[in-house]
Design a protein around this motif. Structure first.
Motif, PDB file in Angstrom:
ATOM      1  N   GLY A  43      32.568  37.882  50.430  1.00  0.00           N
ATOM      2  CA  GLY A  43      31.357  37.613  49.655  1.00  0.00           C
ATOM      3  C   GLY A  43      31.128  36.124  49.441  1.00  0.00           C
ATOM      4  N   VAL A  44      30.111  35.823  48.665  1.00  0.00           N
ATOM      5  CA  VAL A  44      29.750  34.434  48.353  1.00  0.00           C
ATOM      6  C   VAL A  44      29.795  34.315  46.840  1.00  0.00           C
ATOM      7  N   ARG A  45      30.409  33.253  46.337  1.00  0.00           N
ATOM      8  CA  ARG A  45      30.497  33.091  44.878  1.00  0.00           C
ATOM      9  C   ARG A  45      29.102  33.032  44.278  1.00  0.00           C
ATOM     10  N   SER A  46      28.857  33.867  43.264  1.00  0.00           N
ATOM     11  CA  SER A  46      27.526  33.884  42.654  1.00  0.00           C
ATOM     12  C   SER A  46      27.309  32.641  41.803  1.00  0.00           C
ATOM     13  N   LEU A  47      26.088  32.162  41.787  1.00  0.00           N
ATOM     14  CA  LEU A  47      25.761  31.013  40.936  1.00  0.00           C
ATOM     15  C   LEU A  47      25.787  31.459  39.477  1.00  0.00           C
ATOM     16  N   PRO A  48      26.218  30.583  38.554  1.00  0.00           N
ATOM     17  CA  PRO A  48      26.157  30.942  37.134  1.00  0.00           C
ATOM     18  C   PRO A  48      24.700  31.186  36.730  1.00  0.00           C
ATOM     19  N   HIS A  49      24.482  32.112  35.782  1.00  0.00           N
ATOM     20  CA  HIS A  49      23.119  32.488  35.400  1.00  0.00           C
ATOM     21  C   HIS A  49      22.267  31.300  34.984  1.00  0.00           C
ATOM     22  N   ASP A  50      22.895  30.331  34.258  1.00  0.00           N
ATOM     23  CA  ASP A  50      22.056  29.236  33.760  1.00  0.00           C
ATOM     24  C   ASP A  50      21.632  28.261  34.872  1.00  0.00           C
ATOM     25  N   GLU A  51      22.208  28.439  36.053  1.00  0.00           N
ATOM     26  CA  GLU A  51      21.769  27.616  37.197  1.00  0.00           C
ATOM     27  C   GLU A  51      20.492  28.169  37.839  1.00  0.00           C
ATOM     28  N   ILE A  52      20.228  29.450  37.566  1.00  0.00           N
ATOM     29  CA  ILE A  52      19.117  30.133  38.241  1.00  0.00           C
ATOM     30  C   ILE A  52      17.814  29.848  37.502  1.00  0.00           C
ATOM     31  N   LEU A  53      16.783  29.499  38.238  1.00  0.00           N
ATOM     32  CA  LEU A  53      15.494  29.222  37.599  1.00  0.00           C
ATOM     33  C   LEU A  53      14.902  30.511  37.042  1.00  0.00           C
ATOM     34  N   SER A  54      14.277  30.387  35.874  1.00  0.00           N
ATOM     35  CA  SER A  54      13.586  31.542  35.292  1.00  0.00           C
ATOM     36  C   SER A  54      12.317  31.808  36.105  1.00  0.00           C
ATOM     37  N   TYR A  55      11.729  32.974  35.905  1.00  0.00           N
ATOM     38  CA  TYR A  55      10.473  33.269  36.586  1.00  0.00           C
ATOM     39  C   TYR A  55       9.395  32.257  36.191  1.00  0.00           C
ATOM     40  N   GLU A  56       9.388  31.854  34.918  1.00  0.00           N
ATOM     41  CA  GLU A  56       8.371  30.887  34.471  1.00  0.00           C
ATOM     42  C   GLU A  56       8.533  29.576  35.246  1.00  0.00           C
ATOM     43  N   GLU A  57       9.811  29.170  35.428  1.00  0.00           N
ATOM     44  CA  GLU A  57      10.060  27.915  36.141  1.00  0.00           C
ATOM     45  C   GLU A  57       9.644  28.026  37.610  1.00  0.00           C
ATOM     46  N   LEU A  58       9.939  29.179  38.204  1.00  0.00           N
ATOM     47  CA  LEU A  58       9.546  29.371  39.612  1.00  0.00           C
ATOM     48  C   LEU A  58       8.019  29.427  39.735  1.00  0.00           C
ATOM     49  N   GLU A  59       7.384  30.005  38.730  1.00  0.00           N
ATOM     50  CA  GLU A  59       5.912  30.079  38.766  1.00  0.00           C
ATOM     51  C   GLU A  59       5.309  28.668  38.677  1.00  0.00           C
ATOM     52  N   LEU A  60       5.891  27.856  37.790  1.00  0.00           N
ATOM     53  CA  LEU A  60       5.404  26.471  37.660  1.00  0.00           C
ATOM     54  C   LEU A  60       5.532  25.741  39.001  1.00  0.00           C
ATOM     55  N   PHE A  61       6.682  25.916  39.654  1.00  0.00           N
ATOM     56  CA  PHE A  61       6.881  25.268  40.954  1.00  0.00           C
ATOM     57  C   PHE A  61       5.833  25.752  41.959  1.00  0.00           C
ATOM     58  N   THR A  62       5.595  27.080  41.963  1.00  0.00           N
ATOM     59  CA  THR A  62       4.666  27.654  42.940  1.00  0.00           C
ATOM     60  C   THR A  62       3.246  27.156  42.694  1.00  0.00           C
ATOM     61  N   ARG A  63       2.891  27.017  41.427  1.00  0.00           N
ATOM     62  CA  ARG A  63       1.572  26.476  41.070  1.00  0.00           C
ATOM     63  C   ARG A  63       1.411  25.065  41.667  1.00  0.00           C
ATOM     64  N   ALA A  64       2.458  24.254  41.499  1.00  0.00           N
ATOM     65  CA  ALA A  64       2.396  22.891  42.031  1.00  0.00           C
ATOM     66  C   ALA A  64       2.352  22.920  43.563  1.00  0.00           C
ATOM     67  N   ALA A  65       3.125  23.836  44.156  1.00  0.00           N
ATOM     68  CA  ALA A  65       3.144  23.939  45.625  1.00  0.00           C
ATOM     69  C   ALA A  65       1.770  24.371  46.133  1.00  0.00           C
TER      70      ALA A  65
END
Ligand code: SAM
Ligand code: SF4
Length: 334
Positions: free
Chosen positions: A42-64
């Motif tokens: 397997g692959v070591r999972s990233l810690p939860h706090d490293e993962i962007l929230s949906y709101e953060e991903l949405e903000l990025f997508t808006r800018a993109a």
């Protein structure tokens, strides 16, 4: 929608592709362990706090989107293992009426989600199913059942998602008989794409089969009629077998790399932008997103990365050599 950065002649030589496609990996976690994607342990999972929230991903997508992105694909890991994916798709599809939202999934959970995803604004779906044979499927995925994936595939068709594509990574000596998928394309309105295996962490020579070989074998079912590739259907070349409901296509990143026409930008679940699958590390925008950057500031960063991609052009992973992506596919999102 904002003017695309690609319309500025100073930034774009005439033969440069318009970069208008974003792949968003929403999780590094997966419910399968495909042999070509992950090592056995397997692959070591990233810690939860490293993962962007949906709101953060949405903000990025808006800018993109403001930087010219017109199509987004939600991927993973396995995107359907992250809770709230339907709501995320709904939010993405509301960013701009012209923004098309699609999904790449292994299909195992799609049976439960297909209808809701369609209602949320999803149009296209790619389902990765490498074989129709139950034992071989279990061998490739290490843990999965092909019945679950096929149920997901049928649920996508029934929900009216269109097009429904099947991704098949071909491995020599494992699933290199394309005829069962050729027959499936005769019966179902699906678009099967044979993808050349890219060696990530394994012996480069192991498993690789060229798509020329697969195409030759498929001709055993009848003459392949070449189709014009519909807009937005990615880097595959498409063919139809006589009388078929669906099509077969070939994505050949190794024998016929398509870097020069690549229109993709990627963001990983921990906020690393990748302008190429083979980038070593990616360019982290997590800090900017978390420190409350405006969409305009993020747009500037994205445009800078896109300008770099256009300037660097052609990465060309050498045929048969170990691909040099600095991370696992399950994290990058394919
Ligand atoms: N879990 C989802 C799935 O399997 O569709 C989405 C993520 S997966 C990393 C995205 C795509 O990458 C899949 O179609 C998968 O088959 C492909 N992929 C993964 N490893 C690959 C490799 N070594 N060579 C070619 N394609 C690969
Ligand atoms: Fe999971 Fe997709 Fe990788 Fe298979 S290809 S291990 S389903 S992320």
């Amino acid at each position: 929608m904002a003017e695309t950065q690609n319309k500025n002649p100073d930034l774009m030589p005439t033969d440069t592709p318009v970069i208008d496609y974003l792949r968003i990996s929403i999780t590094d976690r997966c419910n399968l362990r495909c042999v070509y994607c992950m090592p056995a342990d397997g692959v070591r999972s990233l810690p939860h706090d490293e993962i962007l929230s949906y709101e953060e991903l949405e903000l990025f997508t808006r800018a993109a989107n403001q930087a010219g992105i017109k199509r987004v694909r939600v991927t993973g890991g396995e995107p359907l293992v992250r809770k709230g994916v339907e709501e995320f798709v709904r939010k993405l599809s509301r960013i701009d009426s012209e923004l098309k939202v699609s999904l790449t999934t292994n299909g195992v959970l799609l049976d439960h989600y297909a209808a809701d995803l369609k209602k949320a604004g999803l149009t296209r779906v790619n389902v990765s199913i490498d074989t129709l044979d139950p034992e071989t499927y279990r061998h490739i995925t290490r843990v999965g059942s092909v019945d679950d994936a096929m149920r997901g595939l049928h649920a996508a068709i029934d929900a009216g998602l269109e097009p429904v594509k099947i991704n098949v990574v071909v491995l020599r000596g494992v699933n290199d008989d394309p005829l069962p998928f050729g027959r499936l394309s005769l019966q179902l309105p699906v678009h099967v794409r044979f993808i050349e295996y890219m060696p990530y962490f394994d012996d480069p020579g192991k498993w690789y089969v060229s798509n020329d070989e697969i195409k030759e074998r498929l001709a055993g079912l009848g003459k392949l009629q070449e189709m014009e590739s519909p807009e937005g259907w990615g880097p595959a070349s498409y063919y139809r077998l006589p009388g078929a409901a669906g099509t077969v296509g070939f994505i050949s990143p190794v024998s016929c790399h398509f870097c020069a026409s690549c229109n993709r930008l990627r963001i990983t679940s921990d906020g690393k932008m990748r302008t190429c699958l083979f980038d070593n590390n990616g360019f982290s925008v997590k800090r900017e997103i978390r420190e409350g950057s405006s969409p305009e500031h993020l747009r500037g960063i994205i445009e800078g990365q896109l300008a770099r991609k256009r300037a660097e052009g052609d990465h060309k992973p050498a045929v048969g050599s170990r691909a040099r992506a600095g991370d696992h596919m399950s994290r990058i999102g394919g």
